[in-house]
Design a protein around this motif. Sequence first.
Motif, mmCIF file in Angstrom:
data_model
loop_
_atom_site.group_PDB
_atom_site.id
_atom_site.type_symbol
_atom_site.label_atom_id
_atom_site.label_comp_id
_atom_site.label_asym_id
_atom_site.label_seq_id
_atom_site.Cartn_x
_atom_site.Cartn_y
_atom_site.Cartn_z
ATOM 1 N N SER A 50 1.261 -1.233 -0.081
ATOM 2 C CA SER A 50 0.015 0.120 -0.018
ATOM 3 C C SER A 50 0.757 1.220 -0.001
ATOM 4 C CB SER A 50 -0.845 -0.040 1.219
ATOM 5 O OG SER A 50 -0.175 -0.183 2.308
ATOM 6 N N ILE A 51 0.830 1.994 -0.780
ATOM 7 C CA ILE A 51 1.497 3.436 -1.061
ATOM 8 C C ILE A 51 0.730 4.646 -0.772
ATOM 9 C CG2 ILE A 51 2.933 4.696 -2.669
ATOM 10 C CD1 ILE A 51 3.557 2.226 -4.126
ATOM 11 N N GLU A 52 0.941 4.915 0.543
ATOM 12 C CA GLU A 52 0.269 6.273 1.075
ATOM 13 C C GLU A 52 -1.317 6.121 1.062
ATOM 14 O OE1 GLU A 52 2.079 9.768 -0.445
ATOM 15 O OE2 GLU A 52 3.941 8.898 -0.668
ATOM 16 N N ALA A 53 -1.703 4.917 1.407
ATOM 17 C CA ALA A 53 -3.116 4.738 1.313
ATOM 18 C C ALA A 53 -3.949 4.386 2.638
ATOM 19 C CB ALA A 53 -3.511 3.539 0.348
ATOM 20 N N THR A 54 -3.121 3.847 3.596
ATOM 21 C CA THR A 54 -3.807 3.100 4.670
ATOM 22 C C THR A 54 -4.012 4.272 5.728
ATOM 23 O OG1 THR A 54 -1.775 2.419 5.762
ATOM 24 C CG2 THR A 54 -2.945 1.110 4.504
ATOM 25 N N CYS A 55 -3.374 5.569 5.573
ATOM 26 C CA CYS A 55 -3.703 6.675 6.218
ATOM 27 C C CYS A 55 -5.028 7.174 6.279
ATOM 28 C CB CYS A 55 -2.840 7.938 5.710
ATOM 29 S SG CYS A 55 -3.151 8.289 4.052
ATOM 30 N N HIS A 56 -6.021 6.552 5.246
ATOM 31 C CA HIS A 56 -7.425 6.978 5.320
ATOM 32 C C HIS A 56 -8.148 6.066 6.236
ATOM 33 C CE1 HIS A 56 -7.064 9.841 2.140
ATOM 34 N NE2 HIS A 56 -6.377 8.967 1.407
ATOM 35 N N ALA A 57 -7.518 4.897 6.770
ATOM 36 C CA ALA A 57 -8.286 3.899 7.466
ATOM 37 C C ALA A 57 -8.512 4.503 8.971
ATOM 38 C CB ALA A 57 -7.487 2.512 7.642
ATOM 39 N N TYR A 94 4.389 -7.775 3.037
ATOM 40 C CA TYR A 94 3.706 -6.812 2.950
ATOM 41 C C TYR A 94 4.535 -5.802 3.385
ATOM 42 C CZ TYR A 94 0.349 -3.133 3.962
ATOM 43 O OH TYR A 94 -0.257 -1.852 4.446
ATOM 44 N N VAL A 95 4.456 -4.596 2.215
ATOM 45 C CA VAL A 95 5.004 -3.376 2.569
ATOM 46 C C VAL A 95 4.139 -2.254 2.289
ATOM 47 C CG1 VAL A 95 5.819 -3.167 0.143
ATOM 48 C CG2 VAL A 95 7.117 -1.992 1.670
ATOM 49 N N SER A 96 4.373 -1.184 3.229
ATOM 50 C CA SER A 96 3.387 0.008 3.224
ATOM 51 C C SER A 96 4.281 1.294 3.442
ATOM 52 C CB SER A 96 2.618 0.176 4.499
ATOM 53 O OG SER A 96 1.418 0.966 4.215
ATOM 54 N N TYR A 97 3.986 2.434 2.681
ATOM 55 C CA TYR A 97 4.419 3.604 2.790
ATOM 56 C C TYR A 97 3.412 4.480 3.637
ATOM 57 C CZ TYR A 97 7.661 2.586 -0.878
ATOM 58 O OH TYR A 97 8.589 1.891 -1.917
ATOM 59 N N GLU A 98 3.755 4.757 4.793
ATOM 60 C CA GLU A 98 2.627 5.324 5.820
ATOM 61 C C GLU A 98 3.085 6.845 5.846
ATOM 62 O OE1 GLU A 98 0.078 3.983 7.126
ATOM 63 O OE2 GLU A 98 0.429 1.804 6.741
ATOM 64 N N TRP A 99 1.636 7.588 6.094
ATOM 65 C CA TRP A 99 1.877 8.943 6.493
ATOM 66 C C TRP A 99 1.734 9.166 7.931
ATOM 67 C CZ3 TRP A 99 -1.515 13.385 3.449
ATOM 68 C CH2 TRP A 99 -0.893 13.189 2.268
ATOM 69 N N ARG A 130 5.127 22.824 4.701
ATOM 70 C CA ARG A 130 5.851 22.884 6.138
ATOM 71 C C ARG A 130 5.956 22.064 7.205
ATOM 72 N NH1 ARG A 130 0.942 27.132 7.872
ATOM 73 N NH2 ARG A 130 2.059 27.001 9.768
ATOM 74 N N GLY A 131 5.019 20.684 6.958
ATOM 75 C CA GLY A 131 5.331 19.662 7.668
ATOM 76 C C GLY A 131 6.659 18.868 7.033
ATOM 77 N N GLY A 132 6.765 18.675 5.749
ATOM 78 C CA GLY A 132 8.315 18.455 5.243
ATOM 79 C C GLY A 132 9.420 19.292 5.757
ATOM 80 N N GLU A 133 9.426 20.445 5.361
ATOM 81 C CA GLU A 133 10.374 21.458 6.088
ATOM 82 C C GLU A 133 10.755 21.307 7.445
ATOM 83 O OE1 GLU A 133 10.210 24.890 2.468
ATOM 84 O OE2 GLU A 133 9.140 25.198 4.294
ATOM 85 N N THR A 134 9.940 21.368 8.253
ATOM 86 C CA THR A 134 9.853 21.334 9.741
ATOM 87 C C THR A 134 10.526 19.680 10.297
ATOM 88 O OG1 THR A 134 7.679 20.681 9.942
ATOM 89 C CG2 THR A 134 8.494 23.231 10.441
ATOM 90 N N GLY A 135 10.203 19.109 9.196
ATOM 91 C CA GLY A 135 10.477 17.412 9.662
ATOM 92 C C GLY A 135 9.488 16.680 10.570
ATOM 93 N N ILE A 136 8.270 17.316 10.883
ATOM 94 C CA ILE A 136 7.465 16.837 11.691
ATOM 95 C C ILE A 136 6.393 15.802 11.092
ATOM 96 C CG2 ILE A 136 7.364 18.821 13.331
ATOM 97 C CD1 ILE A 136 4.610 19.609 11.980
ATOM 98 N N PHE A 137 6.563 15.636 9.850
ATOM 99 C CA PHE A 137 5.558 14.827 8.959
ATOM 100 C C PHE A 137 6.289 14.288 7.756
ATOM 101 C CE2 PHE A 137 3.239 14.467 5.013
ATOM 102 C CZ PHE A 137 2.344 13.381 5.337
ATOM 103 N N THR A 138 6.067 12.909 7.733
ATOM 104 C CA THR A 138 6.591 12.115 6.514
ATOM 105 C C THR A 138 5.445 11.344 5.828
ATOM 106 O OG1 THR A 138 8.146 10.560 5.538
ATOM 107 C CG2 THR A 138 7.362 10.315 7.956
ATOM 108 N N PRO A 139 5.390 11.482 4.537
ATOM 109 C CA PRO A 139 4.541 10.530 3.743
ATOM 110 C C PRO A 139 4.946 9.352 3.222
ATOM 111 C CG PRO A 139 5.363 11.907 2.346
ATOM 112 C CD PRO A 139 6.092 12.197 3.493
ATOM 113 N N MET A 140 6.212 9.036 3.962
ATOM 114 C CA MET A 140 7.028 7.737 3.503
ATOM 115 C C MET A 140 7.698 7.096 4.470
ATOM 116 S SD MET A 140 9.709 9.652 0.829
ATOM 117 C CE MET A 140 8.333 10.540 -0.073
ATOM 118 N N HIS A 141 6.981 6.676 5.564
ATOM 119 C CA HIS A 141 7.469 6.003 6.536
ATOM 120 C C HIS A 141 7.371 4.345 6.165
ATOM 121 C CE1 HIS A 141 8.643 4.828 10.825
ATOM 122 N NE2 HIS A 141 7.869 3.911 10.449
#
Length: 359
Positions: free
Chosen positions: A197-204, A224-229, A336-347
């Motif tokens: 799942s690629i940046e999809a399960t964040c909607h669950a 199973y591999v997932s890229y998580e927000w 802003r989430g990326g620049e501050t490092g507080i958020f990643t869409p590819m964990h």
Amino acid sequence: MDTLTLFCTASLLAGGLYWFVCVLGSAEQKGKRAVHLSGGSIAKEKVQDTYKQYWSFFRRPKEIERTDNVPAFVDTFYNLVTDIYEWGWGQSFHFSPSIPGKSHREATRLHEEMAVDLLNVKPGAKILDAGCGVGGPMRAIAAHSGANVVGITINEYQVKRARMHNKKAGLDKLCEVVCGNFLQMPFDDNSFDGAYSIEATCHAPNLEEVYSEIYRVIKPGSYYVSYEWVTTELYRGDDSEHVEVIQGIERGDALPGLRNYKDIAEVASKVGFEVVKEKDLAKPPSNPWWTRLKMGRFAYWRNHIMITVLAWLGIAPKGVVDVHEMLFVTADYLTRGGETGIFTPMHMILCRKPESKSD
């Protein structure tokens, strides 16, 4: 106005339009044109009202928290944004690290191919794409691996778009798309050789539910591999700016609530997976994933003018203008989430289903 002046004026306008649309780069990203923008499965005259209904969810937070409301909430969101995503971003609704010397499209493809490489599947294997969108990753993965990919999305309009793209790409024999909820998938137990799942399960609304379903449908010994927000270790819940950014991302991307990076492996283990590897793919030496958002600011204003004109002419639904503006605001929060490092869409988390309970 004499004939020469009229001719020069018309030529100037035509040349300006050509430069605006063609020289600067077509707004179309393989498959969707501005004049065909719609509200997905929503009737044209109801797009604006539906957008208002979507936004009203956030004035009633408890409505979003109710698990049974989330699928309809997410389905509405993708009816509103799918055409705009395809038109202005492309067929792969996700981010990827910037790679020197590579185009955004190439970087996206490599990011997708890495996911299936981690699954270690052979040509002819049957794998699941949980939350496939219009199938951009599915097609790249099928072409790269030779695997048969079955995608599931809750949005019927995306199913139609994905099937059309699959056929156009000559990959409809390898790629299948099903309309359904990945919290309750219409697949038999142990029926897939792997899943991603690629940046999809964040909607669950509940990550444990979707991970449990994926665990159920893949075969023992499969990956199973997932890229998580997620929010990162730098996020502080007592920092008002951090909270504003994360809530802005949630509102603009139909998220019932972003999870912390620590939650992912914990949930995977809880449902029975062995956690093989976990890594934030956005961290150095990876180049910033949000540069594409910053570079696209001019394109946004160009596109917004175009959409506004098309809506005024009655070609595009009026609500599309509101949706496009919402996505631009969200892009700023993502940046802003990326620049501050507080958020990643590819964990990234790579999991394995044990061969047996005693394995």
